[in-house]
Design a protein around this motif. Structure first.
Motif, PDB file in Angstrom:
ATOM      1  N   SER A  76       1.008  -1.322  -0.014  1.00 31.86           N
ATOM      2  CA  SER A  76      -0.028  -0.091   0.148  1.00 31.86           C
ATOM      3  C   SER A  76       0.892   1.329   0.036  1.00 31.86           C
ATOM      4  CB  SER A  76      -0.773  -0.105   1.386  1.00 31.86           C
ATOM      5  OG  SER A  76      -1.743   1.266   1.161  1.00 31.86           O
TER       6      SER A  76
ATOM      7  N   LYS B  16       3.954   1.571  -1.238  1.00 29.77           N
ATOM      8  CA  LYS B  16       4.404   1.804  -2.582  1.00 29.77           C
ATOM      9  C   LYS B  16       3.300   2.896  -3.551  1.00 29.77           C
ATOM     10  CE  LYS B  16       6.369  -1.429  -4.955  1.00 29.77           C
ATOM     11  NZ  LYS B  16       6.439  -2.724  -5.586  1.00 29.77           N
ATOM     12  N   VAL B  17       2.200   2.354  -3.325  1.00 28.20           N
ATOM     13  CA  VAL B  17       1.254   2.944  -4.392  1.00 28.20           C
ATOM     14  C   VAL B  17       1.117   4.612  -3.929  1.00 28.20           C
ATOM     15  CG1 VAL B  17      -1.104   2.947  -4.984  1.00 28.20           C
ATOM     16  CG2 VAL B  17       0.012   0.872  -4.955  1.00 28.20           C
ATOM     17  N   ILE B  18       0.910   4.658  -2.434  1.00 25.17           N
ATOM     18  CA  ILE B  18       0.538   5.986  -2.077  1.00 25.17           C
ATOM     19  C   ILE B  18       1.704   6.946  -2.061  1.00 25.17           C
ATOM     20  CG2 ILE B  18       0.432   7.359   0.033  1.00 25.17           C
ATOM     21  CD1 ILE B  18      -1.393   4.968   1.263  1.00 25.17           C
TER      22      ILE B  18
ATOM     23  N   LYS C 186       4.309   6.570  -4.493  1.00 24.78           N
ATOM     24  CA  LYS C 186       4.585   6.684  -6.123  1.00 24.78           C
ATOM     25  C   LYS C 186       3.861   8.083  -6.479  1.00 24.78           C
ATOM     26  CE  LYS C 186       4.708   4.518 -10.541  1.00 24.78           C
ATOM     27  NZ  LYS C 186       4.816   3.426 -10.996  1.00 24.78           N
ATOM     28  N   ASP C 187       2.218   7.828  -6.024  1.00 22.87           N
ATOM     29  CA  ASP C 187       1.426   9.049  -6.383  1.00 22.87           C
ATOM     30  C   ASP C 187       1.946  10.378  -5.711  1.00 22.87           C
ATOM     31  OD1 ASP C 187      -1.303   9.849  -7.415  1.00 22.87           O
ATOM     32  OD2 ASP C 187      -1.575  10.247  -5.409  1.00 22.87           O
ATOM     33  N   PHE C 188       2.217  10.210  -4.677  1.00 18.71           N
ATOM     34  CA  PHE C 188       2.804  11.698  -3.726  1.00 18.71           C
ATOM     35  C   PHE C 188       3.796  12.094  -4.653  1.00 18.71           C
ATOM     36  CE2 PHE C 188       5.754  13.588  -0.976  1.00 18.71           C
ATOM     37  CZ  PHE C 188       4.995  14.508  -0.257  1.00 18.71           C
TER      38      PHE C 188
ATOM     39  N   SER D 165       4.773  11.961  -7.531  1.00 18.01           N
ATOM     40  CA  SER D 165       4.229  12.468  -8.913  1.00 18.01           C
ATOM     41  C   SER D 165       3.698  13.707  -8.968  1.00 18.01           C
ATOM     42  CB  SER D 165       3.234  11.616  -9.669  1.00 18.01           C
ATOM     43  OG  SER D 165       1.795  11.462  -8.989  1.00 18.01           O
ATOM     44  N   LYS D 166       3.266  14.120  -7.746  1.00 17.02           N
ATOM     45  CA  LYS D 166       2.670  15.465  -7.551  1.00 17.02           C
ATOM     46  C   LYS D 166       3.659  16.644  -6.751  1.00 17.02           C
ATOM     47  CE  LYS D 166      -1.813  13.219  -7.560  1.00 17.02           C
ATOM     48  NZ  LYS D 166      -2.792  12.926  -6.793  1.00 17.02           N
ATOM     49  N   ARG D 167       4.411  15.762  -6.157  1.00 18.71           N
ATOM     50  CA  ARG D 167       5.092  16.777  -5.065  1.00 18.71           C
ATOM     51  C   ARG D 167       6.590  16.448  -5.066  1.00 18.71           C
ATOM     52  NH1 ARG D 167       2.625  18.064   0.420  1.00 18.71           N
ATOM     53  NH2 ARG D 167       4.505  19.556   0.614  1.00 18.71           N
TER      54      ARG D 167
ATOM     55  N   THR E  49      11.016   4.757  -0.577  1.00 22.53           N
ATOM     56  CA  THR E  49      10.736   6.122  -0.461  1.00 22.53           C
ATOM     57  C   THR E  49      12.053   7.068  -0.940  1.00 22.53           C
ATOM     58  OG1 THR E  49       9.157   5.978   1.375  1.00 22.53           O
ATOM     59  CG2 THR E  49       9.884   8.193   1.307  1.00 22.53           C
TER      60      THR E  49
END
Length: 261
Positions: free
Chosen positions: A71, A73-75, A77-79, A81-83, A122
Motif C-alpha cells: 500500500s 508503494k502506491v501512495i 509513488k502518487d505523492f 508524482s505531484k510533489r 521512499t
C-alpha cells in the motif's frame, strides 16, 4: 547558530508523536514546510493545524501505514508524482520487542519491510528531485543497537544494521549531487515507544516498570532519558547547509550510553 530552512520542503515519517513530532516541530521552526507521514489522520490534522498557527508557513500530511509495504508503494509513488521534497526524514514505528529465540522468519520479513524496504523505496523516489537540484538531505532514524545489540530488540538490531549499511553506501553514490545521507543512532528517549518497551520488559522480568526505567537511566552517564526536542535539534542541524560536509555518518545521540568508540 542561526539555521534557516526557508523554502525547503521536509517529509517526516512517524511525525504525530515522540521523536518524529519533535523533528517536525524543529524543522518548521526553522522555516521548512513540513509534510507529515503517519497512519493517524486525526492526529496529523491536529499537528498540521498547530504547526500552521505556531509557524507562518504551509504544512500538510499524507496518510500511510508503514506496516503495509504494498500500500505504501502506491501512495508514495502518487505523492512524488505531484510533489517534490528537499529533506527526507526516514522514521517509522519500531518492530515488536523480543530475543532471537522468540522470533520467526515471518517476524524478520515484517521487520525488513518496515525498517528497510519502506526507507529504500521512499528514498529512491525522493532522490529524483534532489539530484536535479543538486541539493538534498536524507536522515535516517536508527538505533544505538546497531553498534551494541540489545538482546530484547533482535528485530531492530538486525534490520536497522542493514539500513545503516545501505545508508553509508548510498551517501557515497549521491555525494556528487550535493546530497547528504546520515543516520542517527538513537538512545533512550522519553517517548511513547520507550514506555511500551519498558512495559514489555517489566512484564517479561516480572518487575515493576519503575525498576526498568531506573535501570535504563542508570546505564546512561547523564542519568536521564533524552528529551525529544534535543533530538530535533540534531536533525535540524543535519538538514541545514551548516552540515553540508557531514555525510555517510552514523551519529549517536544517547547521553553517552554506547560504550564503544
Amino acid at each position: 547558530m542561526n539555521i534557516s530552512l526557508k523554502g525547503k520542503v521536509a517529509l517526516v515519517g512517524g511525525s504525530t508523536r515522540g521523536i518524529g513530532l519533535a523533528i517536525a516541530k524543529q524543522l518548521a521552526s526553522s522555516g521548512a514546510s513540513v509534510c507529515l507521514m503517519s497512519r493517524n489522520q486525526s492526529m496529523m490534522e491536529k499537528v498540521v493545524d498547530q504547526l500552521s498557527k505556531d509557524y507562518n508557513q504551509e504544512h500538510s500530511f499524507i496518510k500511510v501505514d508503514f506496516s503495509d509495504f504494498d500500500s505504501l508503494k502506491v501512495i508514495m509513488k502518487d505523492f512524488f508524482s505531484k510533489r517534490k521534497i528537499d529533506i527526507l526524514i526516514n522514521n517509522t514505528q519500531g518492530p515488536s520487542s523480543g530475543n532471537a529465540l522468540s522470533k520467526s522468519v515471518n517476524d524478520y520479513q515484517f521487520a525488513f519491510d518496515l525498517l528497510f524496504k519502506n526507507i529504500v523505496y521512499t528514498s529512491s523516489l525522493a532522490l529524483d528531485h534532489m539530484k536535479k537540484q543538486n541539493w538534498g538531505r536524507i536522515i535516517n532514524v536508527a538505533s544505538v543497537s546497531v553498534r551494541e545489540p540489545l538482546n530484547y530488540l533482535v528485530l531492530s538490531n538486525t534490520i536497522r544494521s542493514a539500513m545503516v549499511s545501505w545508508s553509508k553506501t548510498l551517501s557515497a553514490d549521491v555525494a556528487s549531487y550535493g546530497i547528504t545521507v546520515n543516520s542517527i543512532l538513537t538512545g533512550y528517549f522519553d517517548t511513547e515507544r520507550i514506555s511500551d518497551l519498558i512495559k514489555d520488559k517489566a512484564k517479561s522480568l516480572n518487575v515493576n516498570e519503575s525498576e526498568v526505567l531506573d535501570s535504563m537511566k542508570e546505564l546512561v552517564p547523564l542519568k536521564r532519558l533524552g528529551k525529544p526536542e534535543e533530538y530535533g535539534y540534531l536533525v535540524n542541524f543535519l538538514a541545514s547547509d551548516k552540515a553540508s560536509y557531514i555525510t555517510g555518518s552514523s551519529i549517536p545521540i544517547d547521553g553517552g550510553l554506547l560504550k564503544s568508540i
